[in-house]
Design an enzyme around this catalytic site. Structure first.
Site, PDB file in Angstrom:
ATOM      1  N   TYR A   1     -10.318   4.319   2.855  1.00  0.00           N
ATOM      2  CA  TYR A   1     -11.022   3.065   3.372  1.00  0.00           C
ATOM      3  C   TYR A   1     -12.232   3.247   3.922  1.00  0.00           C
ATOM      4  O   TYR A   1     -13.116   2.099   3.972  1.00  0.00           O
ATOM      5  CB  TYR A   1     -10.147   1.914   4.175  1.00  0.00           C
ATOM      6  CG  TYR A   1      -8.965   1.428   2.785  1.00  0.00           C
ATOM      7  CD1 TYR A   1      -9.298   0.542   1.839  1.00  0.00           C
ATOM      8  CD2 TYR A   1      -7.657   1.698   3.103  1.00  0.00           C
ATOM      9  CE1 TYR A   1      -8.134   0.099   0.883  1.00  0.00           C
ATOM     10  CE2 TYR A   1      -6.542   1.309   2.271  1.00  0.00           C
ATOM     11  CZ  TYR A   1      -7.048   0.240   1.136  1.00  0.00           C
ATOM     12  OH  TYR A   1      -6.206  -0.088   0.420  1.00  0.00           O
TER      13      TYR A   1
ATOM     14  N   TYR B   1     -11.562  -4.646   4.168  1.00  0.00           N
ATOM     15  CA  TYR B   1     -10.914  -3.313   4.185  1.00  0.00           C
ATOM     16  C   TYR B   1     -11.986  -2.149   4.604  1.00  0.00           C
ATOM     17  O   TYR B   1     -11.677  -1.121   5.265  1.00  0.00           O
ATOM     18  CB  TYR B   1     -10.080  -2.873   3.113  1.00  0.00           C
ATOM     19  CG  TYR B   1      -8.767  -3.498   3.120  1.00  0.00           C
ATOM     20  CD1 TYR B   1      -7.626  -2.515   3.242  1.00  0.00           C
ATOM     21  CD2 TYR B   1      -8.493  -4.884   2.962  1.00  0.00           C
ATOM     22  CE1 TYR B   1      -6.323  -3.056   3.202  1.00  0.00           C
ATOM     23  CE2 TYR B   1      -7.161  -5.243   3.124  1.00  0.00           C
ATOM     24  CZ  TYR B   1      -5.927  -4.473   3.266  1.00  0.00           C
ATOM     25  OH  TYR B   1      -4.842  -4.705   3.308  1.00  0.00           O
TER      26      TYR B   1
ATOM     27  N   ASP C   1       1.120  -4.304  -0.480  1.00  0.00           N
ATOM     28  CA  ASP C   1      -0.188  -3.854  -0.968  1.00  0.00           C
ATOM     29  C   ASP C   1      -0.317  -3.463  -2.352  1.00  0.00           C
ATOM     30  O   ASP C   1      -1.160  -3.894  -3.053  1.00  0.00           O
ATOM     31  CB  ASP C   1      -0.881  -3.149   0.081  1.00  0.00           C
ATOM     32  CG  ASP C   1      -2.366  -3.075   0.204  1.00  0.00           C
ATOM     33  OD1 ASP C   1      -3.029  -4.258   0.237  1.00  0.00           O
ATOM     34  OD2 ASP C   1      -3.043  -1.895   0.159  1.00  0.00           O
TER      35      ASP C   1
ATOM     36  N   CYS D   1     -12.010  -9.710   0.924  1.00  0.00           N
ATOM     37  CA  CYS D   1     -10.780  -8.532   1.253  1.00  0.00           C
ATOM     38  C   CYS D   1     -11.610  -7.162   1.051  1.00  0.00           C
ATOM     39  O   CYS D   1     -11.127  -6.247   1.653  1.00  0.00           O
ATOM     40  CB  CYS D   1      -9.817  -8.830   0.095  1.00  0.00           C
ATOM     41  SG  CYS D   1      -8.329  -7.617   0.301  1.00  0.00           S
TER      42      CYS D   1
ATOM     43  N   GLU E   1      -5.898 -13.331   4.075  1.00  0.00           N
ATOM     44  CA  GLU E   1      -5.967 -12.003   4.574  1.00  0.00           C
ATOM     45  C   GLU E   1      -5.079 -11.556   5.851  1.00  0.00           C
ATOM     46  O   GLU E   1      -4.228 -10.660   6.133  1.00  0.00           O
ATOM     47  CB  GLU E   1      -7.201 -11.202   4.431  1.00  0.00           C
ATOM     48  CG  GLU E   1      -6.947  -9.676   4.707  1.00  0.00           C
ATOM     49  CD  GLU E   1      -6.395  -8.837   3.379  1.00  0.00           C
ATOM     50  OE1 GLU E   1      -5.462  -7.852   4.042  1.00  0.00           O
ATOM     51  OE2 GLU E   1      -6.658  -9.217   2.531  1.00  0.00           O
TER      52      GLU E   1
END
Length: 597
Positions: free
Chosen positions: A228, A201, A92, A197, A270
């Site tokens: 997040y 998230y 990540d 993305c 993803e």
């Protein structure tokens, strides 16, 4: 017969959105059934939403697969092995560095000061996120230097940076772009590849956060979830979407199509990124991962009306009868099955519907306990015996009324071919049946009056193998007599058919049974199956089930709980008659749970 209660008000042509629209235009020679409004997203709502929001809704399926991914599930449950988390953090971090660079390139391409400032702020947020990752390394003593970057992470970052450099099909690189407007296109394309993305998230973070006990600080990845699900990250996701909307305002339809393709590609990459993460532990998803075709048999059972369809089959049959009915001045020959006129049919359907609605509600009220009881399956079974008797009497009224006389089998099949099914339903069944690695079969159990309609609906979608257990019309040549061969009329009939199918299977394999349904008529089957999944939001199903002690658990939280049990050493085996049913909002959830991506 719950079908009539739901879908046939006194004037069946002017029905709610769940019915077909413009059915007056149907004809015997050319039956074209337009899709129901409920099957199509509201155009007004789509126009009001921004581009990014429309794409998120359109590719919601991919977000569900990401949420239900084994890696996501282990992270949410808190039992993800530290080795797997270490690898993920390393991947990540590489991912986020590419994001920061892509924002930098997008900022250079933007020709609007506000857009430049917004992109700069988002880049700063990504750099802050990288600092958070470094704190993870320090807090847990992780050493990610020796972890190689996965091909999936490389694939996404190369895709992102290529897009930010203008290397998109039909688009020149930034160094060769002739005008500021062309450079702005690249900024929009870059945001199109980054927005999904960010939104994904933010979505996952909120879903995970909702499962945390605020008083419990023992979840090992609480800091990650807090980040997040935080207001600041949610705001960054919104800001990214707003920038995409702003930068794409003046683009052509062809250019917007490019952004849509980039958005979709980013979503798929993803999920591949999640799939590339190492998992050193057992997981409860996908359900088939431990399936051994030599020892196991997967048995999928499903209701049809409003489980697979967006419109109830009785509505279709009623409308065919009304539209193809003889006109008042049309003579019927003596050798024809005598039929009512269109006006008489409308009136009769209205009376039948009104009577059914009133008596159904009375029946439901009479069987529901005043206080919520503990779950005792036999008590619920006995109560639904009363509902079964009611359903059979209602069916007899329909038969005796003659409203089903004279329907042509070809019209029925043509209607089935044009029937709109729930998104993802056919794809799920096809993957089950056509998989070489599964010993599986699919059975459809339905109150539908005419099994030919069901078979035609599935065949038109390329699915010819499901076993259909439903009632059948009787025909003289190709014309219905108005009589029904009664096979599945009630909750008791359904559960008996369910049991008979299981008993008919050879005992050479271990059966895992899954039942998917949406109504009170499915309740007994849902409970007897190893896994019962409720799709839709039937209020009567919830009322009856709840008062008889049935628990309705949203599927994802239910799987997180199962994952925790799996790790704690307790068996994650599925079995029926526990009084627990799982609820799904879409076929994508069911597909993700059982089959995976």
């Amino acid at each position: 017969m719950r079908l009539m209660r739901l879908l046939f008000p006194p004037n069946p042509i002017k029905t709610p959105q769940t019915l077909f629209t413009s059915l007056r235009s149907l004809s015997l020679s050319s039956m074209a059934i337009p899709p129901p409004k409920s099957a199509i997203p509201s155009a007004a709502a789509d126009n009001e939403a921004g581009l990014a929001r429309r794409f998120w809704i359109k590719f919601r399926r991919e977000s569900i697969f990401a949420l239900f991914h084994p890696f996501s599930l282990c992270l949410a449950s808190g039992d993800l092995k530290i080795e797997s988390f270490r690898s993920y953090i390393a991947q990540d971090a590489h991912f986020l560095k590419a994001f920061a660079h892509a924002y930098e390139l997008a900022e250079e391409c933007a020709d609007d000061d506000d857009a430049k400032l917004g992109i700069s702020e988002l880049r700063s947020a990504v750099l802050q996120e990288l600092k958070m990752h470094n704190s993870f390394v320090q807090e847990w003593g992780l050493d990610a230097k020796d972890i190689s970057i996965s091909s999936a992470a490389v694939k996404y970052t190369e895709f992102l940076l290529a897009t930010a450099s203008g290397k998109v099909e039909g688009v020149k690189g930034p160094g060769k772009l002739a005008t500021p407007f062309e450079r702005t296109k690249v900024a929009a394309y870059t945001l199109g590849a980054m927005t999904p993305c960010m939104r994904l998230y933010a979505f996952i973070g909120k879903e995970f956060k909702a499962l945390l006990d605020p008083k419990d600080d023992t979840h090992p990845y609480k800091k990650w979830i807090d980040n997040y699900s935080s207001e600041s990250f949610q705001a960054s996701a919104v800001q990214t979407e707003e920038l995409l909307d702003k930068l794409s305002v003046s683009l052509t339809g062809e250019e917007l199509d490019i952004i849509e393709k980039l958005y979709h590609q980013a979503m798929k990459l993803e999920i591949e990124f999640f799939s590339a993460q190492s998992l050193l532990q057992p997981t409860v998803v996908p359900l088939i991962k431990e399936h051994d075709s030599a020892k196991d048999r997967l048995m999928i059972f499903s209701d049809f009306d409003l489980t697979c369809t967006v419109v109830d089959s009785s509505a279709i049959l009623a409308e065919i009868a009304i539209v193809t009915a003889p006109k008042p001045d049309q003579n019927q020959s003596e050798d024809q099955i005598m039929r009512m006129s269109s006006a008489d049919l409308r009136n009769t359907w209205g009376l039948l519907s009104k009577q059914y609605t009133e008596e159904y509600e009375q029946c439901i009220e009479s069987i529901i306990p005043t206080k919520r009881a503990e779950f005792v399956y036999n008590n619920l079974h006995k109560a639904l015996e009363q509902l079964s008797e009611f359903e059979k009497k209602a069916n007899n009224r329909v038969i005796e009324s003659g409203v089903l006389k004279g329907l042509n089998i070809e019209d029925i099949k043509r209607a089935g071919e044009r029937l709109i099914l729930q998104d993802g339903c056919i794809d799920f069944f096809k993957k089950i049946i056509k998989s070489d690695n599964l010993n599986a079969n699919v059975h459809v159990l339905s109150y539908c009056w005419c099994g030919d309609l069901i078979r035609s609906a599935f065949s038109s979608g390329g699915l010819h193998e499901p076993n259909v257990h439903a009632n059948e019309f009787t025909f003289e040549e190709s014309i219905s007599t108005g009589k029904i061969v009664k096979k599945v009329e009630s909750p008791i009939d359904k559960v008996q058919a369910f049991r008979d199918i299981i008993k008919s299977c050879q005992s050479d394999r271990k059966n895992l049974t899954i039942y998917i349904g949406d109504s009170v008529g499915d309740l007994l089957c849902l409970l007897e199956a190893d896994i019962g999944i409720v799709i839709g939001s039937s209020s009567s199903l919830r009322r009856v089930g709840t008062q008889f002690g049935v628990s309705f658990v949203p599927l994802f939280p239910g799987l997180v709980k199962k994952q925790k049990e799996c790790v704690e050493g307790r068996s994650s085996n599925w079995k029926g008659l526990t009084g627990i049913l799982y609820t799904a909002s879409s076929w994508a959830e069911i597909h993700a749970f059982i089959l995976g991506y």
